[in-house]
Design an enzyme around this catalytic site. Structure first.
Site, PDB file in Angstrom:
ATOM      1  N   TYR A  77      -1.730   6.331  -5.866  1.00 47.16           N
ATOM      2  CA  TYR A  77      -1.214   7.410  -5.012  1.00 47.16           C
ATOM      3  C   TYR A  77      -0.471   8.467  -5.833  1.00 47.16           C
ATOM      4  O   TYR A  77      -0.157   9.539  -5.324  1.00 47.16           O
ATOM      5  CB  TYR A  77      -0.304   6.831  -3.917  1.00 47.16           C
ATOM      6  CG  TYR A  77      -1.093   6.077  -2.858  1.00 47.16           C
ATOM      7  CD1 TYR A  77      -1.681   6.756  -1.796  1.00 47.16           C
ATOM      8  CD2 TYR A  77      -1.274   4.697  -2.946  1.00 47.16           C
ATOM      9  CE1 TYR A  77      -2.425   6.079  -0.824  1.00 47.16           C
ATOM     10  CE2 TYR A  77      -2.011   4.010  -1.984  1.00 47.16           C
ATOM     11  CZ  TYR A  77      -2.579   4.706  -0.931  1.00 47.16           C
ATOM     12  OH  TYR A  77      -3.318   4.029   0.017  1.00 47.16           O
ATOM     13  N   GLU A  79       0.040  -0.282  -5.321  1.00 48.87           N
ATOM     14  CA  GLU A  79      -0.981   0.762  -5.433  1.00 48.87           C
ATOM     15  C   GLU A  79      -0.318   2.080  -5.877  1.00 48.87           C
ATOM     16  O   GLU A  79      -0.876   3.166  -5.692  1.00 48.87           O
ATOM     17  CB  GLU A  79      -1.731   0.946  -4.105  1.00 48.87           C
ATOM     18  CG  GLU A  79      -2.466  -0.293  -3.669  1.00 48.87           C
ATOM     19  CD  GLU A  79      -3.586  -0.012  -2.657  1.00 48.87           C
ATOM     20  OE1 GLU A  79      -4.261   1.022  -2.759  1.00 48.87           O
ATOM     21  OE2 GLU A  79      -3.768  -0.851  -1.769  1.00 48.87           O
ATOM     22  N   TRP A  80       0.833   1.950  -6.427  1.00 52.01           N
ATOM     23  CA  TRP A  80       1.681   3.081  -6.826  1.00 52.01           C
ATOM     24  C   TRP A  80       0.928   4.105  -7.686  1.00 52.01           C
ATOM     25  O   TRP A  80       0.859   5.292  -7.310  1.00 52.01           O
ATOM     26  CB  TRP A  80       2.910   2.472  -7.486  1.00 52.01           C
ATOM     27  CG  TRP A  80       3.981   3.346  -8.015  1.00 52.01           C
ATOM     28  CD1 TRP A  80       4.054   4.715  -7.966  1.00 52.01           C
ATOM     29  CD2 TRP A  80       5.158   2.896  -8.679  1.00 52.01           C
ATOM     30  NE1 TRP A  80       5.212   5.134  -8.561  1.00 52.01           N
ATOM     31  CE2 TRP A  80       5.907   4.038  -9.007  1.00 52.01           C
ATOM     32  CE3 TRP A  80       5.665   1.640  -9.027  1.00 52.01           C
ATOM     33  CZ2 TRP A  80       7.130   3.965  -9.679  1.00 52.01           C
ATOM     34  CZ3 TRP A  80       6.880   1.571  -9.688  1.00 52.01           C
ATOM     35  CH2 TRP A  80       7.600   2.720 -10.014  1.00 52.01           C
ATOM     36  N   PRO A  81       0.325   3.692  -8.817  1.00 49.53           N
ATOM     37  CA  PRO A  81      -0.341   4.737  -9.630  1.00 49.53           C
ATOM     38  C   PRO A  81      -1.504   5.417  -8.923  1.00 49.53           C
ATOM     39  O   PRO A  81      -1.723   6.617  -9.122  1.00 49.53           O
ATOM     40  CB  PRO A  81      -0.824   3.988 -10.871  1.00 49.53           C
ATOM     41  CG  PRO A  81      -0.700   2.538 -10.581  1.00 49.53           C
ATOM     42  CD  PRO A  81       0.292   2.384  -9.474  1.00 49.53           C
ATOM     43  N   ASP A  95       0.842  -1.202   0.000  1.00 47.99           N
ATOM     44  CA  ASP A  95       0.000   0.000   0.000  1.00 47.99           C
ATOM     45  C   ASP A  95       0.881   1.257   0.000  1.00 47.99           C
ATOM     46  O   ASP A  95       2.100   1.167   0.184  1.00 47.99           O
ATOM     47  CB  ASP A  95      -0.927  -0.053   1.229  1.00 47.99           C
ATOM     48  CG  ASP A  95      -2.264   0.607   0.970  1.00 47.99           C
ATOM     49  OD1 ASP A  95      -2.340   1.481   0.083  1.00 47.99           O
ATOM     50  OD2 ASP A  95      -3.243   0.256   1.656  1.00 47.99           O
ATOM     51  N   ASP A 106     -10.690   2.805  -3.407  1.00 48.84           N
ATOM     52  CA  ASP A 106     -11.136   1.494  -2.905  1.00 48.84           C
ATOM     53  C   ASP A 106     -12.558   1.161  -3.346  1.00 48.84           C
ATOM     54  O   ASP A 106     -13.439   2.018  -3.320  1.00 48.84           O
ATOM     55  CB  ASP A 106     -11.115   1.494  -1.375  1.00 48.84           C
ATOM     56  CG  ASP A 106      -9.705   1.618  -0.831  1.00 48.84           C
ATOM     57  OD1 ASP A 106      -8.751   1.667  -1.630  1.00 48.84           O
ATOM     58  OD2 ASP A 106      -9.565   1.664   0.400  1.00 48.84           O
TER      59      ASP A 106
HETATM   60  C1  GLA Z   1      -6.053   1.281   1.409  1.00 50.88           C
HETATM   61  C2  GLA Z   1      -6.140   0.276   0.256  1.00 50.88           C
HETATM   62  C3  GLA Z   1      -7.199  -0.764   0.561  1.00 50.88           C
HETATM   63  C4  GLA Z   1      -6.865  -1.469   1.873  1.00 50.88           C
HETATM   64  C5  GLA Z   1      -6.718  -0.440   2.986  1.00 50.88           C
HETATM   65  C6  GLA Z   1      -6.192  -1.075   4.260  1.00 50.88           C
HETATM   66  O1  GLA Z   1      -7.224   2.051   1.508  1.00 50.88           O
HETATM   67  O2  GLA Z   1      -6.423   0.936  -0.946  1.00 50.88           O
HETATM   68  O3  GLA Z   1      -7.289  -1.699  -0.489  1.00 50.88           O
HETATM   69  O4  GLA Z   1      -5.682  -2.212   1.709  1.00 50.88           O
HETATM   70  O5  GLA Z   1      -5.825   0.598   2.628  1.00 50.88           O
HETATM   71  O6  GLA Z   1      -5.997  -0.144   5.282  1.00 50.88           O
END
Ligand code: GLA
Length: 425
Positions: free
Chosen positions: A212, A208-210, A175, A236
């Site tokens: 952020y 989740e690099w892109p 993350d 999410d």
């Molecule tokens: C971020 C991620 C979610 C999840 C939560 C956990 O929001 O995008 O997919 O992993 O963190 O805290």
């Protein structure tokens, strides 16, 4: 173990062809990006289960012993993935998300699992999951803390990668919370990729690099693909039609960028499947399954396999739809056209086949008819000179042969989808 290098994802051309290849990629925007993280993993989109959307950060095992984030929950899910047909159809990775950690690292600076909720430790859980013929995924964060406030990996990339490898972990979701700058974010994602690679263990790297990066500038997908096996682009997912729709809308709005980034070894991740939960109607669940197949998305369910309806289970285990998602050609599909609240999506498949999804986005009234000129599908090639059309969803039906000049009539429920497979004839 191979080193992280840029390589053609499917035995591509030697370097001398590089310029020609780049030119082709520019012209044919739906040709998957050629260069992928060279760890030999995720040659088709990852399939499995991930706890976040359904179980979130529930750490209260006194109040909620059956649904708190604990080794018991994961062992139960592993049992069911093995016994209830999930593993057979391809759901292989059982993944832990946030909130598994103890609040502090151990005396040697290593992450440790919460001792109350994971009394046997992650190594033991990994052994258990492996004994069921499954793989174990874990979660960490590139910054100072995880999104839920547990210890982050900043300054500990090597030690954390080694810890995960020693435990027998097979996938890392990394993350991007609590980073101070985009440079720190980018360097962190790259360094963790290298650290994982240095362990010598095959570990799928889910980024989740892109997601952020977008608030600051357009991500460099060529670079991201060199380091990650899949990557979240957008916020999410929630257990709601609004959420599924927003993901689809955003994906199609930027599809030229996304589609060319995807291919064997590296995929866009529109987030978990929420099928089998509370928020989607039956038709909306069909739409999520069909469109995640069209988008070549990782299929990571977040639901409770202990209590899932037979209907949702049958949809999630639909082998024809999974075959589209896992098609070895590895090209992501795209929105072909939108008219009057009907969307037509298509995806090229191996052996000159195509998948076509017709989505009815009108949320008033009943089922709507929509007629497609088959000559307009598959860049004019799908039914040239003819094709055999199968409806896969909502109901598997052989629709028959269609010549290039013919029209195909569909009838689609509000917020539902008709998913078709066209075989060239
Ligand atoms: C971020 C991620 C979610 C999840 C939560 C956990 O929001 O995008 O997919 O992993 O963190 O805290």
């Amino acid at each position: 173990m191979v080193a992280v290098t840029m390589r053609p994802a499917s035995g591509g051309p030697p370097l001398g062809c590089l310029l020609a290849l780049r030119f082709l990629t520019l012209v044919l925007w739906n040709v998957p990006g050629a260069w992928a993280l060279d760890n030999g993993l995720a040659m088709t989109p990852t399939m499995g289960w991930l706890h976040w959307e359904r179980f979130m950060c529930n750490t209260d095992c006194n109040e909620d012993p059956d649904s708190c984030i604990s080794e018991k929950l994961f062992m139960q899910m592993a049992d069911l993935m093995d016994s209830d047909g999930w593993k057979e159809v391809g759901y292989e990775y059982l993944c832990i998300d946030d909130c598994w950690m103890a609040p502090e690292r151990d005396s040697k600076g290593r992450l440790q699992a919460d001792p109350i909720r994971f009394p046997s430790g992650i190594r033991h859980l990994a052994n258990y999951v492996h004994s069921k013929g499954l793989k174990l995924g874990i979660y960490a964060d590139v910054g100072k803390k995880t999104c839920a406030g547990y210890p982050g990996s900043l300054g500990y990339y090597d030690i954390d990668a080694k810890t995960f490898a020693a435990w027998g972990v097979d996938l890392l979701k990394f993350d991007g919370c609590y980073c101070d700058s985009v440079e720190q974010l980018a360097n962190g994602y790259k360094n963790m990729s290298l650290a994982l690679n240095n362990t010598g263990r095959s570990i799928v790297y889910s980024c989740e690099w892109p997601m952020y990066m977008w608030p600051f500038h357009k991500p460099n997908y060529t670079e991201i693909r060199q380091y990650c096996n899949h990557w979240r682009n957008f916020g999410d997912i929630y257990d709601s039609w609004e959420s599924v729709k927003s993901i689809l809308r955003w994906t199609s709005s930027i599809q030229k960028t996304l589609v060319s980034a995807a291919g064997p070894g590296g995929w866009n991740d529109p987030d978990m499947l929420v099928i089998g939960n509370f928020g989607l109607s039956w038709d909306q669940q069909i739409t999520q399954m069909a469109l995640w197949a069209i988008m070549a998305a990782p299929l990571l369910m977040s639901n409770d396999l202990r209590q899932i309806s037979l209907q949702a289970k049958t949809l999630l285990q639909n082998k024809d739809v999974i075959a589209i998602n896992q098609d070895p050609l590895g090209k992501q599909g795209y929105l072909l056209r939108e008219e009057d609240n009907i969307e037509v999506w298509e995806r090229p498949l191996s052996n000159l086949a195509w998948a076509v999804a017709v989505v009815n986005l009108q949320e008033i009234g009943g089922p709507r008819s929509y007629t497609i000129n088959v000559a307009s599908l598959g860049q004019g090639l799908a039914c040239n000179p003819a094709c055999l059309v199968m409806e896969l969803l909502p109901v598997k039906t052989k629709l028959g042969f269609y010549e290039w000049t013919s029209c195909l009539k569909t009838r689609v429920n509000p917020t539902g989808t008709v998913l078709l497979r066209l075989e060239r004839n």
